[in-house]
Design a protein around this motif. Structure first.
Motif: not given
Length: 443
Positions: A414, A421, A407, A410-411, A429, A425-426
């Motif tokens: 980004l 994205g 998790y 992924h940040i 979600d 937006s994350d």
């Protein structure tokens, strides 16, 4: 790697409970008084050989634990203490606990559900009584009785190289995320050090950012609040603050150039020798960084520890949580000797101070690494665990994985442009997934 963990492995816990229950209830407890392990009154009358299971294979190999045992024997001369170090502690002990042979004293596996503790471990006394003396008692309490005492605790914060920060002209701890980012910018501009190191590749260090929950708000109910929150990543929330800071550090180029090539073991010596400025970990990491600094030709005294950059009530806060809990096997033939070891280790040994950890004994002195926290009046809090099980259920249902690396990796992706994205937006979600999980899995 000798890391410390606060969170349990829920799926594994189901396997362990199922495997263990069939045998644990079929053997009557031997030694001591039934399923209890009372603190012995007279050390001279305590005897026997006890086996202590531990994950600290390094401390077994280098003789550190034996030195503690030698000190213990000055009080309990008729007890012989043997240590068994396990590199794969969780895996090995899970197998051992399917029988009645899992040592006399052991660290309660993260995989074991708290409700199962009475099946495997001796009762150490009431939570009311022990809670007056010790920290972290609720972690191993079942129906008002305590089945384990934390061998130590850990405070959360940034491990940093003080010489690097001083070279950048920074003398005070940053009081806000913006100040923290500005300081990292100064480090990048004025030193040759990487301001912040993510340890992205190893994964588990990134999960430590979850431990900042409560530190940024100084709210003991920060974890429990997730059980009913419909939007934990909304603007102004603590998770938004924590994850935005991590994102901004990477987005502004203050972290390593290629996070996919990070190396945890190497990072310790890099920070110790001033090639890295800062890492978010915990107080347990200070001693490891100091040792790495010395081994690599750096200075142990350069390693410092600072709180999360927030002062919601005019003061910094840190969250203190328990490491593994020491427990007495319900099958031990020498429960009095085993309980004597647990009490002595928690009350009298210098283990917590030596490791730079928070002592379980409330009256014990904080280690040198945390003295600056005490001097600065940093508020040390313990998070409520009342709704932890519900939060874990919601987290599983949401498939977010608050304590898993994906998790937050992924940040970071980004932030560095390796994923499509935006952070907004994350967050949207994540809020949607969490809200739906609260409706279906929350209480």
């Amino acid at each position: 790697m000798n890391t410390k963990r606060w969170t349990g492995m829920l799926a594994a816990g189901l396997v362990l409970a199922a495997a263990g229950c069939s045998n644990a209830t079929s053997h009557s407890p031997s030694g001591g008084s039934g399923g209890a392990a009372a603190a012995p009154a007279d050390p001279a009358k305590v005897s026997g050989t006890i086996t202590v299971l531990t994950n600290r294979t390094d401390l077994v190999k280098d003789g550190t634990l034996k030195k503690y045992a030698d000190q213990f024997n000055q009080v309990y001369p008729n007890v012989t203490v043997k240590f068994e170090g396990h590199t794969d502690y969780e895996g090995d002990v899970k197998i051992r606990m399917s029988s009645s042979d899992y040592g006399d004293v052991l660290l309660i596996p993260n995989a074991l559900g708290q409700a199962e503790y009475p099946r495997f471990f001796a009762d150490l006394g009431s939570a009311t009584a022990l809670g007056q003396k010790y920290r972290f008692v609720s972690k191993a309490t079942v129906n008002g009785e305590v089945y384990g005492l934390a061998q130590n605790g850990n405070a959360v914060g940034f491990v940093y190289n003080k010489a690097v920060w001083a070279k950048a002209g920074i003398t005070d701890w940053p009081k806000s995320p913006d100040e923290f980012l500005a300081d990292l910018g100064q480090i990048k501009a004025k030193t040759g050090a990487i301001p912040y190191y993510t340890n992205y590749k190893d994964g588990w260090p990134i999960t430590k950012w979850q431990d900042a929950l409560g530190a940024a708000s100084c709210d003991v109910d920060a974890g429990d609040a997730l059980a009913s929150s419909q939007a934990p990543w909304a603007a102004g929330t603590e998770l938004n603050t924590i994850d935005t800071l991590m994102y901004d550090v990477v987005k502004r180029g203050y972290s390593e150039a290629d996070p996919t090539t990070t190396n945890w073991e190497k990072s310790k010596s890099l920070l110790g020798t001033g090639q890295i400025g800062t890492m978010w970990l915990g107080s347990w990491a200070v001693s490891q960084m100091q040792a790495a600094a010395t081994a690599a030709g750096g200075k142990a005294d350069d390693i410092g520890f600072m709180p999360f950059p927030a002062q919601p009530n005019g003061k910094f806060c840190t969250v203190a949580g328990p490491d593994y809990q020491l427990a007495v096997s319900i099958h031990s033939a020498h429960k009095d000797a085993a309980r004597a070891w647990v009490d002595w280790f928690v009350d009298k040994s210098t283990y917590a101070q030596d490791q730079g950890d928070v002592p379980t004994l409330k009256s014990a002195a904080l280690p040198a690494a945390l003295q600056p926290f005490q001097n600065a009046g940093v508020n040390m809090i313990e998070l409520s665990q009342a709704k932890t099980a519900t939060v874990n259920t919601i987290d599983d249902a949401s498939e977010i994985g608050l304590t898993k690396p994906d998790y937050r990796q992924h940040i970071i992706d980004l932030a560095r442009g390796a994923a499509s994205g935006s952070l907004e937006s994350d967050f949207a979600d994540l809020n949607k997934k969490w809200s739906e999980a609260v409706k279906t899995a929350g209480s």
